[in-house]
Design an enzyme around this catalytic site. Structure first.
Site, PDB file in Angstrom:
ATOM      1  N   SER A 140       0.808  -1.309   0.279  1.00 36.84           N
ATOM      2  CA  SER A 140      -0.174  -0.001   0.097  1.00 36.84           C
ATOM      3  C   SER A 140       0.849   1.214   0.013  1.00 36.84           C
ATOM      4  O   SER A 140       2.264   1.032   0.064  1.00 36.84           O
ATOM      5  CB  SER A 140      -0.861  -0.015   1.353  1.00 36.84           C
ATOM      6  N   TYR A 152      -2.411  -1.631  10.758  1.00 41.95           N
ATOM      7  CA  TYR A 152      -2.345  -1.679   9.268  1.00 41.95           C
ATOM      8  C   TYR A 152      -1.073  -1.217   8.490  1.00 41.95           C
ATOM      9  O   TYR A 152      -0.552  -1.817   7.643  1.00 41.95           O
ATOM     10  CB  TYR A 152      -3.450  -1.080   8.849  1.00 41.95           C
ATOM     11  N   LYS A 156       1.989  -3.180   6.488  1.00 38.70           N
ATOM     12  CA  LYS A 156       2.087  -2.630   5.023  1.00 38.70           C
ATOM     13  C   LYS A 156       3.557  -2.624   4.791  1.00 38.70           C
ATOM     14  O   LYS A 156       4.377  -3.259   3.924  1.00 38.70           O
ATOM     15  CB  LYS A 156       1.219  -1.741   4.467  1.00 38.70           C
TER      16      LYS A 156
END
Ligand SMILES: NC(=O)c1ccc[n+]([C@@H]2O[C@H](COP(=O)([O-])OP(=O)(O)OC[C@H]3O[C@@H](n4cnc5c(N)ncnc54)[C@H](O)[C@@H]3O)[C@@H](O)[C@H]2O)c1
Length: 262
Positions: A140, A152, A156
């Site tokens: 991402s 998150y 990533k």
């Protein structure tokens, strides 16, 4: 046309769904691993309508035994696994590190990070005897930019580094491992977050150089490129599909202002 198979985790929705349909159009049979049975059966039907063999397998990617069982099913019922795309993930809302819910974070690591690891291990084992394969992980812009989704975001970053390490480890088997790094794409979780007031749609465009966001098909196209022979000399990279947000982000706060807006 071959009987080569593309395995897509998270293939029941969003970017995984777009990748599944792209690989079907490119002549692959498709296996979808997901916990959303309704979505997975729907996507499998579309793949079959495109003339390719398809299967949906209920599989929690955070459960290594379930992932191994899925790999076994694929090896018994499908041709050689040439492509793996790891798109399954949970997507959170912004939160503080000091007050974050650690049970939720534990789950996110299990699905988003360890799910990527388990599926790469299981399906790389099927690729190694063929000395052929391509894995594309879902990073991402979070892999490159600090943003306030502390679980998150860090996961990533970890997925990009994991991709590099695996690329080096599997290179001798002619298996390539790359990562895509999309900016915001209007898939179901982002649309839901906007509808619930957890994302401000008016702020989303500001740091992007281009006046549009990627469509799921744009991300699928980049994944298909990385998986293809056109990318036969590319491994261990993260390809941003970011409408220029990484380049443009700091312009939003630059003290000198943006020259063409003065
Ligand atoms: N949409 C974006 O803006 C965006 C941007 C950058 C990166 N990404 C990444 O792209 C990937 C796909 O995101 P999306 O936007 O398509 O989301 P999505 O929710 O539409 O798709 C994710 C899929 O993962 C599945 N899933 C969830 N938990 C699972 C589990 N334990 N086992 C198996 N499957 C599970 C869901 O059922 C769903 O079908 C994710 O890795 C996400 O982090 C998305």
């Amino acid at each position: 046309m071959t009987n080569a198979v593309a395995v897509i985790t998270g293939g029941s929705s969003g970017l995984g769904e777009a990748a599944a349909l792209r690989f079907a159009r490119d002549g692959y049979d498709v296996v979808l691993l997901d916990v959303d049975k309704t979505g997975g059966e729907r996507v499998a039907d579309v793949v079959r309508a495109l003339g390719r063999k398809a299967a949906f397998q209920f599989c929690d990617v955070g459960n290594p035994a379930a992932v191994d069982a899925a790999a076994q099913m694929v090896s018994e019922n499908f041709g050689p696994v040439e492509v793996l795309v790891t798109s399954a993930a949970l997507q959170p809302n912004p939160e503080c590190i000091m007050t974050m819910d650690m049970d939720w974070h534990d789950k996110m690591w299990r699905v988003n990070y360890f799910g990527t690891v388990y599926t790469c291990q299981a399906f790389a084992r099927l690729m190694i005897p063929n000395n052929k394969g391509s894995i594309v992980t879902l990073g991402s812009i979070h892999s490159r930019m600090p943003l306030p989704l502390p679980g998150y975001n860090v996961i990533k970053v970890a997925i990009e580094r994991f991709t590099q390490l695996l690329a080096v480890e599997l290179g001798r088997f002619t298996i390539r491992v790359n990562c895509v790094g999309p900016t915001h794409v209007m898939t179901p979780p982002l649309l839901k977050a906007i509808a619930e007031g957890e994302r401000d749609e008016s702020k989303i465009m500001a740091p992007h150089a281009l006046p549009y966001l990627p469509e799921p098909e744009d991300v699928a196209g980049a994944i298909a490129f990385l998986a293809s022979d056109q990318a036969k000399a590319i491994t261990g990279v993260l390809l941003p599909i970011d409408s220029g947000i990484i380049a443009g982000d700091a312009f939003v706060t630059y003290a000198g202002g943006i020259p063409w807006l003065k």
